[in-house]
Write an enzyme that holds these catalytic residues in place. Sequence first.
Site, mmCIF file in Angstrom:
data_model
loop_
_atom_site.group_PDB
_atom_site.id
_atom_site.type_symbol
_atom_site.label_atom_id
_atom_site.label_comp_id
_atom_site.label_asym_id
_atom_site.label_seq_id
_atom_site.Cartn_x
_atom_site.Cartn_y
_atom_site.Cartn_z
ATOM 1 N N HIS A 1 0.814 -1.215 0.000
ATOM 2 C CA HIS A 1 0.000 0.000 0.000
ATOM 3 C C HIS A 1 0.852 1.272 0.000
ATOM 4 O O HIS A 1 0.325 2.369 -0.224
ATOM 5 C CB HIS A 1 -0.981 0.001 1.177
ATOM 6 C CG HIS A 1 -0.372 0.341 2.498
ATOM 7 N ND1 HIS A 1 -0.022 -0.608 3.431
ATOM 8 C CD2 HIS A 1 -0.057 1.544 3.054
ATOM 9 C CE1 HIS A 1 0.477 -0.007 4.508
ATOM 10 N NE2 HIS A 1 0.466 1.293 4.298
ATOM 11 N N ASP B 1 -0.994 -7.479 1.414
ATOM 12 C CA ASP B 1 -0.275 -6.198 1.501
ATOM 13 C C ASP B 1 1.225 -6.443 1.687
ATOM 14 O O ASP B 1 1.765 -6.343 2.792
ATOM 15 C CB ASP B 1 -0.837 -5.373 2.664
ATOM 16 C CG ASP B 1 -0.302 -3.950 2.671
ATOM 17 O OD1 ASP B 1 0.303 -3.535 1.662
ATOM 18 O OD2 ASP B 1 -0.481 -3.258 3.696
ATOM 19 N N SER C 1 4.416 1.822 8.147
ATOM 20 C CA SER C 1 3.902 0.902 7.146
ATOM 21 C C SER C 1 5.085 0.323 6.375
ATOM 22 O O SER C 1 6.013 1.037 6.003
ATOM 23 C CB SER C 1 2.966 1.629 6.179
ATOM 24 O OG SER C 1 1.776 2.010 6.834
#
Length: 855
Positions: free
Chosen positions: A656, A711, A805
């Site tokens: 992402h 992801d 992330s």
Amino acid sequence: MGSDRARKGGGGPKDFGAGLKYNSRHEKVNGLEEGVEFLPVNNVKKVEKHGPGRWVVLAAVLIGLLLVLLGIGFLVWHLQYRDVRVQKVFNGYMRITNENFVDAYENSNSTEFVSLASKVKDALKLLYSGVPFLGPYHKESAVTAFSEGSVIAYYWSEFSIPQHLVEEAERVMAEERVVMLPPRARSLKSFVVTSVVAFPTDSKTVQRTQDNSCSFGLHARGVELMRFTTPGFPDSPYPAHARCQWALRGDADSVLSLTFRSFDLASCDERGSDLVTVYNTLSPMEPHALVQLCGTYPPSYNLTFHSSQNVLLITLITNTERRHPGFEATFFQLPRMSSCGGRLRKAQGTFNSPYYPGHYPPNIDCTWNIEVPNNQHVKVRFKFFYLLEPGVPAGTCPKDYVEINGEKYCGERSQFVVTSNSNKITVRFHSDQSYTDTGFLAEYLSYDSSDPCPGQFTCRTGRCIRKELRCDGWADCTDHSDELNCSCDAGHQFTCKNKFCKPLFWVCDSVNDCGDNSDEQGCSCPAQTFRCSNGKCLSKSQQCNGKDDCGDGSDEASCPKVNVVTCTKHTYRCLNGLCLSKGNPECDGKEDCSDGSDEKDCDCGLRSFTRQARVVGGTDADEGEWPWQVSLHALGQGHICGASLISPNWLVSAAHCYIDDRGFRYSDPTQWTAFLGLHDQSQRSAPGVQERRLKRIISHPFFNDFTFDYDIALLELEKPAEYSSMVRPICLPDASHVFPAGKAIWVTGWGHTQYGGTGALILQKGEIRVINQTTCENLLPQQITPRMMCVGFLSGGVDSCQGDSGGPLSSVEADGRIFQAGVVSWGDGCAQRNKPGVYTRLPLFRDWIKENTGV
């Protein structure tokens, strides 16, 4: 010098030379001196006048022969055992009060040094001559150095002692370890000795000190910072099987501050590992050692030490052939402290141990008398507290300690508060002669006894915490008083039988969080069954049968016997095609596959620094603590996402992060720069940091940017990374690897998200715990897929920790290696209290990673 006093073993005052006196207190052993014993002598009786019979004569001959043999045996024993000599060496120092130190004493080849050394050796010889079990066996003594005070002579003495007297000789020297002589004692004209101190040492040390090929002497100059290193540093390793020493000196009335700027020796866990020792004298006496060091330390580790006088000795003893660069150190002199402690009379303030955050010096006593206004009470809060000594139980405090209100504190402690029921309090600090530590940083505050923590919650210990931390399921008070008498939030918390509140996601995770195990009750399976990590119950016969009956592999994990079984997706497959019943066998230090393939390609998951800095209640990572952590900067935007290094050419991150957005092509590898070995975002050009551009971004083809399923992304570097102490790869788990519920793992990052937030400058770390998958799905209904895993924040002493992330979940596995359990995906990166974070399960993508990278 006659005396009417009764003496044991001739232990009365003895006259040495022209007045040097030594009072021996030793006893003889069995009334014998110098181990003299006599051989047995035959006592042959006269025979009777009438001749003996043949058998009588034969018996007499045999008895005589037996006595001769016994005599020979005794003689052999006497020669081979009693006369066997054992080499014993003691080193120490002698204080000479009627001599003034001159600079020439620093040079062992000077006339002045040689002359005074000769006097010292004569004095030692005289002293030993009057000590039973030592004097007759004294071989030689040597003087190694002199220092101020008035003059202190450092020496070693060697003895050759009969083996049967060694124990007694060691006892004698132990009792006479500190010899105090009368102040008027004189020998050799006006040579006055007031004290002699000696300790046992290794005889090899003496042999090595005679070799000056790796012996150095340095004297501080003014306020100049002096530098020294191990031979060959940093381009070549220090010598093996050697002894090096550095004698450091300062001017009179000064002390020395020593700092190791770089430290890289062989690992401490190796037998006979290389060792650096710092002494508070110029002789390697164990009771005066300040620290012993081995292994490797990050640059941020506190390795600053202080002497109590103007000398230090650093020794390096090497035994291994390992190639390590050694150390770089600096030192300087500073004025000796005239006092320590004092009166503190403000309403609040701070104080600390001497030279904090450097190690405090030995042999020091400080007293702080604190007084606040009359209508107030006073409390002392210790923010950092390190008074730890090797091998000493913290509860007893026999050596270094802080004393308040009659109670002693020592060891390594988290923040704590000590209060007084008046406006006065006295804090005392004491250090003995050996092994120092960082010390403490404290603050004192005045407070109203009726409201000690205005606007906050008051722990029973006196500590103040934010009101919102009350009854949140986390023990922020060290005595848990913030979690007593609480009403639990039914939507987010579980009510323990002892009335504590705990996060719901900790229920049934095989960890006793309540303390009374009530969070794990009702989770167990019936008798003769096995409970899987996902809560499923199986017959015990199905455990360790080589089949994944649980569905999560937990019934095949940690099986005691390694068997070759039928291959499934939950069994480890060796390169030869055989599968094992053992769970997580890869890189655990044991060859389980017959072809050894489970231990191949294991140059991963190990930190270069074997020691990590101590931080209590903090989230700052140490330099080199997570060498696989990568910071990804988008052009013109700075740090955006994290990643992990898995090989010189490849990184693992979250898909992402590379979705085009707001007119910026995040999917374009030319828009990204990777920083490896980075610790501080403001120091991207620091030594050890490697900057790399991206060559390719491979997001998983099934990635769903709405649900964040699949992801995960792979990033190829334009130029390979160079492994170093700050840059190392993390281990990738096999597809069958299991990270069970309740396991503690770590997440790291700089706390930045793609869409905003300033983030942290220093790399952050947070300890988290794997959550039961069923519980995770219940907490986040319709959002969790099999490719996702939930974790909950574990370290209650820290409010929150934002991960990045794409950053890694790092799990310490067998043999101390660290494997990547997952990738930071969505939710709060490092998880908030009572809120789980969601991460991509890495084992499920192991085959995909290998197909695309070859790793």
